[in-house]
Design a protein around this motif. Structure first.
Motif, PDB file in Angstrom:
ATOM      1  N   THR A  17      -4.083-114.509  55.366  1.00 21.49           N
ATOM      2  CA  THR A  17      -3.830-113.432  54.418  1.00 21.49           C
ATOM      3  C   THR A  17      -3.991-112.065  55.084  1.00 21.49           C
ATOM      4  OG1 THR A  17      -6.140-113.209  53.692  1.00 21.49           O
ATOM      5  CG2 THR A  17      -4.780-114.887  52.579  1.00 21.49           C
ATOM      6  N   VAL A  18      -3.510-111.042  54.394  1.00 24.06           N
ATOM      7  CA  VAL A  18      -3.701-109.665  54.842  1.00 24.06           C
ATOM      8  C   VAL A  18      -5.189-109.357  54.980  1.00 24.06           C
ATOM      9  CG1 VAL A  18      -3.458-107.256  54.090  1.00 24.06           C
ATOM     10  CG2 VAL A  18      -1.504-108.816  53.943  1.00 24.06           C
ATOM     11  N   GLU A  19      -5.988-109.875  54.069  1.00 25.25           N
ATOM     12  CA  GLU A  19      -7.428-109.633  54.098  1.00 25.25           C
ATOM     13  C   GLU A  19      -8.087-110.315  55.291  1.00 25.25           C
ATOM     14  OE1 GLU A  19      -5.748-108.582  50.379  1.00 25.25           O
ATOM     15  OE2 GLU A  19      -5.673-110.537  51.398  1.00 25.25           O
ATOM     16  N   PRO A  28       0.523 -91.253  46.262  1.00 26.62           N
ATOM     17  CA  PRO A  28       1.378 -91.426  45.083  1.00 26.62           C
ATOM     18  C   PRO A  28       2.488 -92.455  45.351  1.00 26.62           C
ATOM     19  CG  PRO A  28       2.038 -89.462  46.266  1.00 26.62           C
ATOM     20  CD  PRO A  28       0.859 -90.020  47.013  1.00 26.62           C
ATOM     21  N   ALA A  29       2.075 -93.617  45.860  1.00 29.74           N
ATOM     22  CA  ALA A  29       3.039 -94.658  46.229  1.00 29.74           C
ATOM     23  C   ALA A  29       3.283 -95.591  45.052  1.00 29.74           C
ATOM     24  CB  ALA A  29       2.528 -95.454  47.421  1.00 29.74           C
ATOM     25  N   SER A  30       4.467 -96.234  45.033  1.00 28.83           N
ATOM     26  CA  SER A  30       4.813 -97.151  43.952  1.00 28.83           C
ATOM     27  C   SER A  30       5.839 -98.155  44.445  1.00 28.83           C
ATOM     28  CB  SER A  30       5.370 -96.376  42.752  1.00 28.83           C
ATOM     29  OG  SER A  30       6.559 -95.691  43.111  1.00 28.83           O
ATOM     30  N   SER A  31       6.087 -99.146  43.634  1.00 26.93           N
ATOM     31  CA  SER A  31       7.083-100.151  43.980  1.00 26.93           C
ATOM     32  C   SER A  31       8.465 -99.513  44.079  1.00 26.93           C
ATOM     33  CB  SER A  31       7.099-101.269  42.941  1.00 26.93           C
ATOM     34  OG  SER A  31       7.467-100.759  41.680  1.00 26.93           O
ATOM     35  N   ALA A  80       2.190-102.407  51.719  1.00 28.60           N
ATOM     36  CA  ALA A  80       3.326-103.162  51.191  1.00 28.60           C
ATOM     37  C   ALA A  80       2.870-104.152  50.129  1.00 28.60           C
ATOM     38  CB  ALA A  80       4.030-103.896  52.329  1.00 28.60           C
ATOM     39  N   GLN A  81       1.755-104.823  50.395  1.00 24.92           N
ATOM     40  CA  GLN A  81       1.226-105.787  49.431  1.00 24.92           C
ATOM     41  C   GLN A  81       0.657-105.077  48.206  1.00 24.92           C
ATOM     42  OE1 GLN A  81      -1.206-109.544  50.413  1.00 24.92           O
ATOM     43  NE2 GLN A  81      -2.793-108.041  49.968  1.00 24.92           N
ATOM     44  N   ARG A  82      -0.103-104.004  48.409  1.00 21.13           N
ATOM     45  CA  ARG A  82      -0.769-103.319  47.293  1.00 21.13           C
ATOM     46  C   ARG A  82       0.222-102.663  46.342  1.00 21.13           C
ATOM     47  NH1 ARG A  82      -5.767 -98.918  47.444  1.00 21.13           N
ATOM     48  NH2 ARG A  82      -5.306 -97.954  45.436  1.00 21.13           N
TER      49      ARG A  82
END
Length: 276
Positions: free
Chosen positions: A35-37, A61-64, A83-85
């Protein structure tokens, strides 16, 4: 030697991917369910690592549906995390070939190839079209950038009007030059620190506005001290960013903390926007 050659010589190392796989194997981490983690302790290759990436992401201020640019992405940990978040797409660019190769292979291991792509290139000459990205960020890269004006101008050029740009770096403090080695330079070569006021002025001159700067020295000093204390006690985890820093990792971290404490450097986090 050019600044680019100096920087790649400092960071590049052979068989980096195999070294990482060896450490993951020692930790009994199965690659098929990585995983990323799992990668986070090692692949956020900047001061304070993963916690610093999370703090920066909290302010973005990021979004899909957005497309972001990670300038100086290292092996891609922040790009994969964002990218995942945010369920967005992230393009990473770095001048170190081993980082690019390793980063793309790690991205494949965690199944994020459709969202994250890492490419070889220089932040002072970005190979992208004007107004292409919704946002961009750069974490502890600019200390190795000789032409800061060109770096900021290129970041501005590839952003859409109103797009955000975030930056973390060690600014030059008031009391003198840093003591070396530090994480971005072993002997001062390839190190180009500038005062905070100059960073702000260059951003304004190259198309940015609404510049918000936060001094983060206390948090970074605490982080360096904690890492050095663990190293001296023999409790520093084997899987961490020090894997990428070489044999003098502890001395680099010790000096990085000393430089903050003595006012030689001044870490900052800033967010701004491209003028509309």
């Amino acid at each position: 030697m050019s600044s680019t050659e100096s920087c790649t010589g400092h960071w590049g190392q052979a068989d980096l991917y195999e070294q990482i796989l060896s450490e993951l194997s020692a930790l009994s981490k199965p690659l098929h369910s990585l995983t990323v983690e799992d990668l986070a302790p090692m692949d956020h290759f900047h001061a304070r690592g993963f916690p610093a990436t999370v703090e920066l992401a909290d302010k973005l201020p990021a979004s899909s549906e957005q497309c972001l640019l990670d300038i100086g992405c290292g092996v891609g940990g922040p790009a994969r995390y964002l990218a995942q978040r945010f369920a967005c797409r992230v393009t990473g660019i770095d001048i170190t070939e081993s980082f690019v190769e390793t980063g793309n292979r790690l991205t494949a291991l965690v199944g994020l190839e459709t969202q994250v792509q890492i490419e070889l290139g220089d932040g002072q000459r970005l190979p992208y079209a004007d107004d292409q990205f919704d946002g961009a960020y750069s974490q502890h890269v600019t200390m190795n950038v000789a032409d800061r004006a060109a770096f900021f101008a290129e970041a501005c050029r590839v952003l859409k009007p109103g797009g955000f740009f975030a930056l973390t770096e060690h600014g030059l403090g008031d009391t003198g030059n840093p003591c070396y080695p530090v994480p971005w330079s072993l002997d001062g070569s390839g190190s180009y620190l500038i005062p905070i006021d100059e960073t702000r002025a260059l951003l304004e001159e190259n198309g940015f506005e609404a510049i918000q700067i936060e001094q983060t020295g206390a948090r970074y000093l605490s982080g360096y001290r904690a890492a050095v204390a663990k190293a001296e006690a023999g409790t520093l985890p084997s899987f961490g960013v020090h894997l990428l820093m070489g044999e003098s990792a502890v001395e680099q971290m010790r000096n990085a903390g000393r430089n903050i404490e003595e006012g030689r450097t001044c870490p900052i986090q800033l967010i701004c926007r491209k003028r509309r």
